[in-house]
Design an enzyme around this catalytic site. Sequence first.
Site, mmCIF file in Angstrom:
data_model
loop_
_atom_site.group_PDB
_atom_site.id
_atom_site.type_symbol
_atom_site.label_atom_id
_atom_site.label_comp_id
_atom_site.label_asym_id
_atom_site.label_seq_id
_atom_site.Cartn_x
_atom_site.Cartn_y
_atom_site.Cartn_z
ATOM 1 C CG ASP A 124 -3.102 4.711 0.721
ATOM 2 O OD1 ASP A 124 -3.139 4.617 -0.515
ATOM 3 O OD2 ASP A 124 -3.971 4.229 1.470
ATOM 4 C CG HIS A 125 1.258 5.916 4.929
ATOM 5 N ND1 HIS A 125 0.396 6.861 5.429
ATOM 6 C CD2 HIS A 125 0.831 4.731 5.407
ATOM 7 C CE1 HIS A 125 -0.505 6.266 6.184
ATOM 8 N NE2 HIS A 125 -0.266 4.977 6.178
ATOM 9 C CG HIS A 162 -8.225 4.238 0.881
ATOM 10 N ND1 HIS A 162 -8.433 4.073 2.231
ATOM 11 C CD2 HIS A 162 -9.437 4.591 0.375
ATOM 12 C CE1 HIS A 162 -9.696 4.305 2.519
ATOM 13 N NE2 HIS A 162 -10.326 4.635 1.407
ATOM 14 C CB THR A 209 -5.431 4.544 9.092
ATOM 15 O OG1 THR A 209 -5.394 3.494 8.119
ATOM 16 C CG2 THR A 209 -5.361 3.923 10.479
ATOM 17 C CB THR A 210 -9.283 1.625 7.121
ATOM 18 O OG1 THR A 210 -8.919 2.255 5.906
ATOM 19 C CG2 THR A 210 -10.614 0.934 6.948
ATOM 20 C CD GLU A 244 -6.978 -6.188 3.190
ATOM 21 O OE1 GLU A 244 -7.199 -5.804 2.025
ATOM 22 O OE2 GLU A 244 -6.308 -5.537 4.006
ATOM 23 N NE ARG A 266 -9.457 8.490 4.034
ATOM 24 C CZ ARG A 266 -9.585 7.598 5.021
ATOM 25 N NH1 ARG A 266 -8.712 6.625 5.147
ATOM 26 N NH2 ARG A 266 -10.559 7.694 5.892
ATOM 27 N N GLY A 275 1.282 -1.420 4.336
ATOM 28 C CA GLY A 275 1.688 -0.096 3.902
ATOM 29 C C GLY A 275 2.579 0.634 4.880
ATOM 30 C CG HIS A 276 2.353 3.306 9.004
ATOM 31 N ND1 HIS A 276 3.090 2.992 10.122
ATOM 32 C CD2 HIS A 276 2.341 4.651 8.932
ATOM 33 C CE1 HIS A 276 3.481 4.106 10.712
ATOM 34 N NE2 HIS A 276 3.037 5.130 10.010
ATOM 35 C CG ASN A 320 -1.817 1.153 1.329
ATOM 36 O OD1 ASN A 320 -1.403 2.293 1.142
ATOM 37 N ND2 ASN A 320 -3.077 0.909 1.615
ATOM 38 N NE ARG A 334 -7.710 11.434 5.275
ATOM 39 C CZ ARG A 334 -8.137 10.849 6.389
ATOM 40 N NH1 ARG A 334 -7.335 10.075 7.091
ATOM 41 N NH2 ARG A 334 -9.361 11.051 6.824
ATOM 42 C CG HIS A 335 -3.593 9.192 1.388
ATOM 43 N ND1 HIS A 335 -4.453 8.506 0.556
ATOM 44 C CD2 HIS A 335 -3.808 8.714 2.642
ATOM 45 C CE1 HIS A 335 -5.150 7.647 1.283
ATOM 46 N NE2 HIS A 335 -4.798 7.753 2.553
ATOM 47 N NE ARG A 354 7.415 21.222 3.899
ATOM 48 C CZ ARG A 354 8.687 21.583 4.037
ATOM 49 N NH1 ARG A 354 9.384 21.992 2.999
ATOM 50 N NH2 ARG A 354 9.261 21.542 5.211
ATOM 51 C CD GLU A 378 -7.076 -0.126 1.201
ATOM 52 O OE1 GLU A 378 -7.380 0.875 1.877
ATOM 53 O OE2 GLU A 378 -6.151 -0.873 1.483
ATOM 54 C CG HIS A 430 -5.431 -1.750 9.262
ATOM 55 N ND1 HIS A 430 -5.047 -1.100 10.395
ATOM 56 C CD2 HIS A 430 -5.912 -0.813 8.418
ATOM 57 C CE1 HIS A 430 -5.309 0.186 10.248
ATOM 58 N NE2 HIS A 430 -5.833 0.401 9.060
ATOM 59 N N GLY A 431 -1.948 -2.791 10.044
ATOM 60 C CA GLY A 431 -1.092 -2.805 11.226
ATOM 61 C C GLY A 431 -0.025 -3.880 11.213
HETATM 62 N N1 PXP Z 1 -5.748 -3.093 4.207
HETATM 63 C C1 PXP Z 1 -6.670 -2.105 4.246
HETATM 64 C C2 PXP Z 1 -8.060 -2.446 3.829
HETATM 65 C C3 PXP Z 1 -6.337 -0.802 4.648
HETATM 66 O O1 PXP Z 1 -7.267 0.157 4.676
HETATM 67 C C4 PXP Z 1 -4.995 -0.515 4.989
HETATM 68 C C5 PXP Z 1 -4.605 0.872 5.383
HETATM 69 O O2 PXP Z 1 -4.692 1.728 4.322
HETATM 70 C C6 PXP Z 1 -4.070 -1.567 4.910
HETATM 71 C C7 PXP Z 1 -4.472 -2.849 4.546
HETATM 72 C C8 PXP Z 1 -2.621 -1.358 5.239
HETATM 73 O O3 PXP Z 1 -2.506 -1.043 6.580
HETATM 74 P P1 PXP Z 1 -1.089 -0.550 7.138
HETATM 75 O O4 PXP Z 1 -0.810 0.763 6.472
HETATM 76 O O5 PXP Z 1 -1.327 -0.441 8.608
HETATM 77 O O6 PXP Z 1 -0.098 -1.593 6.747
#
Ligand code: PXP
Length: 245
Positions: A9-10, A43, A100-101, A151, A45, A213-214, A7, A49-50, A18, A70, A191-192
């Site tokens: 997004d970040h 994602h 975040t979600t 998922e 949104r 992602g993160h 992912n 936002r990103h 910036r 997403e 997620h996480g």
């Molecule tokens: N899966 C879904 C559905 C998400 O919304 C996210 C966060 O955007 C992720 C996975 C990835 O989560 P993380 O950034 O915590 O790895």
Amino acid sequence: MIALNVNIDHIATIRQARGGNEPDPIFAAVICELAGAKGIVCHLREDRRHINDRDVELLRKVVTTKLDLEMAAVEEIIQFALKIKPDMVTIVPEKRIELTTEGGLDVTKDTKVYKELVKRMHSEGIEVSFFIEPEQPQIEASIQLGADIVEFHTGVYSRLKKPKEIQKELVRIRKAADLAKSLGLKVAAGHGLNYINVSEICKIESISELSIGHSIVARASFVGLERAVREMIEIINYSVLERKS
Ligand code: PXP
């Protein structure tokens, strides 16, 4: 094998800090693929936002593995997805104020909306995944709606600290993954997840994809994106091998 979908997004979040052009999530997608990622996730949104519309349009052209968009089940984004045609969409709940979600979608509600969404996506050859809690009613509802993939939300697992609670949550995810797979769904999780907690998730045989992602983007700020992706893939592969021994 478990496929890693990254992912990005970040990367866009840093760009938005910036309001300029860098870092560009399109470059990030190419680096992730070169490092072995099997898919790119972003994602779009409602508040942009990103990731923005331009990013998704270019990602569609550049991504050669699999593009997973997403999105919330809102008409504006549905129409955008039908136009861009990602390989798959992951339907998530979305609140404006969240960082975040924050948990899975409840697909036992608004079933008419989700069923129609699946029908429209399938008419364009787009696979549909629902981001849900690892619970039987959510899995059964996903089947009824015509989902291709589910998922499972691992956010709860990733926040637990006590070993007993972690084990209990892993059992819950494993049971749900086995059920979903036995009913014919492809099973993903995300997620996480990070370089430490991903191993135990990889030991669940029914899971075939991870969305992370993160943690990868955070590690990339120290070691570079290509190495951060390669390291995550090494851990995933090693954990899969470990479950066989
Ligand atoms: N899966 C879904 C559905 C998400 O919304 C996210 C966060 O955007 C992720 C996975 C990835 O989560 P993380 O950034 O915590 O790895």
